[in-house]
Every structure is written in C-alpha cells, then in structure tokens.
Design a protein around this motif. Structure first.
Motif, PDB file in Angstrom:
ATOM      1  N   ARG A   1       0.818  -1.224   0.000  1.00  0.00           N
ATOM      2  CA  ARG A   1       0.000   0.000   0.000  1.00  0.00           C
ATOM      3  C   ARG A   1       0.849   1.270   0.000  1.00  0.00           C
ATOM      4  O   ARG A   1       0.504   2.252  -0.660  1.00  0.00           O
ATOM      5  N   THR A   2       1.943   1.253   0.730  1.00  0.00           N
ATOM      6  CA  THR A   2       2.805   2.436   0.801  1.00  0.00           C
ATOM      7  C   THR A   2       4.060   2.288  -0.058  1.00  0.00           C
ATOM      8  O   THR A   2       4.964   3.126   0.024  1.00  0.00           O
ATOM      9  N   LYS A   3       4.113   1.227  -0.874  1.00  0.00           N
ATOM     10  CA  LYS A   3       5.323   0.951  -1.655  1.00  0.00           C
ATOM     11  C   LYS A   3       5.034   0.898  -3.157  1.00  0.00           C
ATOM     12  O   LYS A   3       5.832   0.349  -3.922  1.00  0.00           O
ATOM     13  N   THR A   4       3.902   1.427  -3.591  1.00  0.00           N
ATOM     14  CA  THR A   4       3.527   1.284  -4.998  1.00  0.00           C
ATOM     15  C   THR A   4       4.527   1.955  -5.931  1.00  0.00           C
ATOM     16  O   THR A   4       4.800   1.443  -7.024  1.00  0.00           O
ATOM     17  N   ASN A   5       5.086   3.091  -5.527  1.00  0.00           N
ATOM     18  CA  ASN A   5       6.026   3.794  -6.416  1.00  0.00           C
ATOM     19  C   ASN A   5       7.306   2.998  -6.619  1.00  0.00           C
ATOM     20  O   ASN A   5       7.757   2.806  -7.757  1.00  0.00           O
TER      21      ASN A   5
ATOM     22  N   GLU B   1      -1.408   1.229 -11.018  1.00  0.00           N
ATOM     23  CA  GLU B   1      -0.510   1.833 -10.040  1.00  0.00           C
ATOM     24  C   GLU B   1       0.652   0.908  -9.700  1.00  0.00           C
ATOM     25  O   GLU B   1       1.638   1.331  -9.105  1.00  0.00           O
TER      26      GLU B   1
END
Length: 424
Positions: free
Chosen positions: A28-32, A61
């Motif tokens: 969730r917080t590591k998509t980039n 994403e």
C-alpha cells in the motif's frame, strides 16, 4: 499501438523461464518503488504474498502492460493478499475454478503453445497465515493440489508461497519434522509433505531467514535452480528472503516484437478522397445483383482502396519502448547494463559482473531520480500545462483495459482473435 515489453526482459541473453518470489509485507505504501523496479525485472513470472492490497489500488498503479496482473484482495484490513505478475507475451489465464474462498491462493495457466512445448504450465501462489486455521488450510490446499495433478498429470506445476511452517527443516534430501509447535500443525505439515511427494512435487527453496527458518516454499515437478535474489522489488523483510527460480529445462521462444502499418489520417488528402468518392459509379456496387454480403464487401473494398491511395502509412511498433519519464541518460545506462550482463553470462568473468552490478545500482538510483523529477515537474507545470499532469494521473489510476487474450464459449477455450469474433 506501443510495444511495452521491458527492455531487461527482451534483451536477456537466457531463454529459459525465470520466476521471482517475494513476501512483500504490504504494498500500500510501496507502490512507487514497486512500479519502478518491476519495469527493470528480468523475470517472466513474479509471485507475491502479503500484498495487503484493496480495491482502492488499481492495477495500473503497480505496473504497466509489461505484465498481466492476477490479484486476490481477500481482506479489507491489513495482512494477506496474493498476486502473480505474468509477462503479457506468455498469455496466461486465471484458473478461478481452483480458487477457494477460505484459502488465499491464486492459480494461472500458461498455455503449451506459447512455451513451444506439449505441456501447459500451472503456477500457484498461496499465503497460509500462522493461526489456528492453518491445519484446515493446509488440508484444503492438499486437496486442490491433488485435483490439479489428477486433471493435468503431464503438465508442469509450480507452487510458491508463505507456508508458515517453522517446525519443518527443509533440506535437499528429505524434510525433517522438528516436533515443534501444536500437534495439529505437525500433523498437517506431515500431510502436506506426503501429498506433494505423491504428486511428484519437490521442495526447492532451502534459504533460511534471520531466525534460521524456511517459511517460503517452492514446490515444482520440474528441475530448477533456486537462489536468493540480489534485486528484491521492495525492501526485503528479514523473515522472508526474495527468491529467484530458474527453470533451465523450460525454454521459451525468443521475444519477437511485432510491427504493423498504420494510417496517419491527420495527413490525408481529403479533397482528393471526396472527389474520387463523388466520381465513383456506386451503381456498379448497388446493381451488381450480388447478395448483401457481397455488396458490403465491394463497398468496403472501394473505401479502403481510396484510403490507401490518399492517406500516408508508416510502420509502427517493433521497437523497445520506455516510460515517458525515462531520461536519455537512464536509457543508455540500461543498455550498457544489459550488455555487461550478457558478457558476464557468456564468459563468467568477475570483472563483467562487477560492471553489471555497478550499472544495476546506477540504474536504480537514476530511475528513482527520473520518476521523482517527472512528478515534481508535472506539479510545477500544472498551471501552465495541466494536460500532462492529468494524463499521467489518469494513466496511473485507471485499470488496464484491453481486448481479452482468451474467451470461453460453452466448454471451448478460444485463443485467437478470429475464433473470438466468430462467436458473436
């Protein structure tokens, strides 16, 4: 049409099937960072557990069209979730008939015709939480494995996942039950070992985590080489080393990038098109005495002939493409890295590997900087050029939408464009 095969995959100098597995402990917080790293992955099939994904995170994403994503988002809260990313050129399809609502597991099949062999490849990724229901889930998984093997006795099969069985010591010979933990879990672990043996599956991962346990397992009925990955897609969890599996006996055809002719209608000579269509004797078509199908065929023949005559065409596709935010310097580093990798694989020279490792680290750093720079530039220019910003946002948020690679009609599986169209 843009060719979106990754350059790393296309220029890989090996032609065997390569898998990647990682327990990512939440995306969730590591998509980039996940998006940036998967673009440079050399693996054909990537498998993930504990993704923690929900419906608010779209496929776009996580990745572009290099891979087809197969995701189960079973929980609304933190924890769980499995995903498989399969190279689009392998034309994998989901096997939902093997899914179970009480088991976090996802199955796909790569058809034999794509692999150029007579055997399909079935791939599964499973997550078994370490709770009181673990024995029940292992029993259910064992039943599904038996069912798949019974239905497809001659096919390739690979099952990866987080099995959470620290009470088993996995060695290259026979696994050893350590008589640790609840009796029910020990019995279910023994049942899993017996089931996989009866089905001709061997466990190939013997890497241990920081607590000297092997929680992530790789079962397969074909020989392979399993090793720790030097390039995890997200920061590695100490309990779950990232794994690369090389199926040296499953060769895949070399990647062929398709090109085709495309009309550029913006450059068409529409005065000549209108003039020629007005001068054409349409009575020859309408009064031909042929059936309706023949009349329609003649009509489109005239239209297409005029278009080909007055609208210029150009060859598109057939070349590697990069994301819009890649700089020229980054592209050059990627090409040099691929060249160094080929030399290392060919000659096993430590100097070539050192060069490859240096360029790989440089690529990661530059890739992150280019992406960040593109985002910042888009934000700064939003007042003067909002179109660029919203095009990027739209591309990242929308789900992938393309024509299906396969469809089913009654009990028939249709895989070609002609077969699919003829069903309507």
């Amino acid at each position: 049409m843009v060719n979106t095969y990754s350059l790393a995959m296309a220029k890989r100098n090996i032609n065997y099937l390569q898998f990647f597995y990682q327990n990512v402990r939440g995306l969730r917080t590591k998509t980039n960072i996940f998006y940036e790293n998967i673009l440079s992955s050399e693996s054909d099939i990537l498998m993930f557990t504990e993704t923690w994904l929900h419906d608010g995170i779209s496929d776009s994403e996580l990745c572009n069209d290099v891979y087809d994503l197969f995701i189960r988002r079973d929980r609304g809260s933190l924890g769980g979730g499995v995903m498989i990313a399969c190279a689009s050129r392998l034309q994998a399809r989901a096997r939902t008939e093997w899914d179970r609502p009480d088991l976090e597991c996802i199955w796909i099949t790569v058809p034999a015709r794509v692999l150029g062999v007579s055997r399909n490849l079935h791939v599964a990724t499973v997550y078994l939480p370490p709770d009181r229901a673990l024995p029940v889930r292992i029993e259910l998984l064992s039943q599904i494995i038996t069912e798949v093997i019974d239905q497809n006795p001659n096919d390739y099969l690979l099952i990866s996942g987080d099995f959470n069985l620290p009470g088993v010591e996995w060695t290259s010979g026979h696994p050893v039950l350590l008589k640790r933990g609840a009796v029910e879990i020990q019995n279910s672990a023994s049942h899993l070992i017996n089931t996989t043996r009866c089905c001709g599956l061997n466990q190939y991962n013997f890497l241990t985590n920081s607590h000297n346990h092997t929680l992530d397992l790789i079962f397969a009925n074909f020989s392979n080489t399993t090793m720790r990955s030097s390039c995890p897609l997200v920061p590695e969890d100490t309990f779950h080393p990232a794994i690369v599996v090389q199926a040296v006996d499953i060769l895949i055809p070399p990647l062929k990038l398709k090109s085709f002719q495309k009309h550029f209608f913006g450059r068409g000579n529409y005065e000549r098109i209108n003039s020629e269509l007005l001068e054409y004797d349409w009575g020859l078509v309408c009064d031909s005495g042929s059936g309706l199908d023949r009349v329609i065929e003649m009509f489109y023949s005239v239209i297409n002939s005029v278009i080909d005559k007055y609208v210029p065409k150009s060859t598109v596709g057939g070349a590697y493409s990069y994301p819009v935010w890649y700089s020229r310097a980054l592209i050059n580093v990627i090409k040099e890295k691929s060249k160094a990798h080929r030399l290392w694989k060919k000659y096993s020279n430590p100097h070539d590997y050192a060069t490859f490792a240096l360029l790989r680290d440089r690529q990661k750093k530059m890739q992150k900087e280019c992406h960040k720079s593109f985002i910042n530039r888009s934000q700064e220019n939003i007042k003067n050029s909002p179109k660029q910003f919203w095009a990027y946002v739209k591309a990242r948020k929308k789900n992938k939408n393309s024509y299906p690679k396969y469809m089913t009609y009654d009990t028939n599986l249709l895989t070609s464009e002609t077969e699919i169209c003829n069903c309507f």
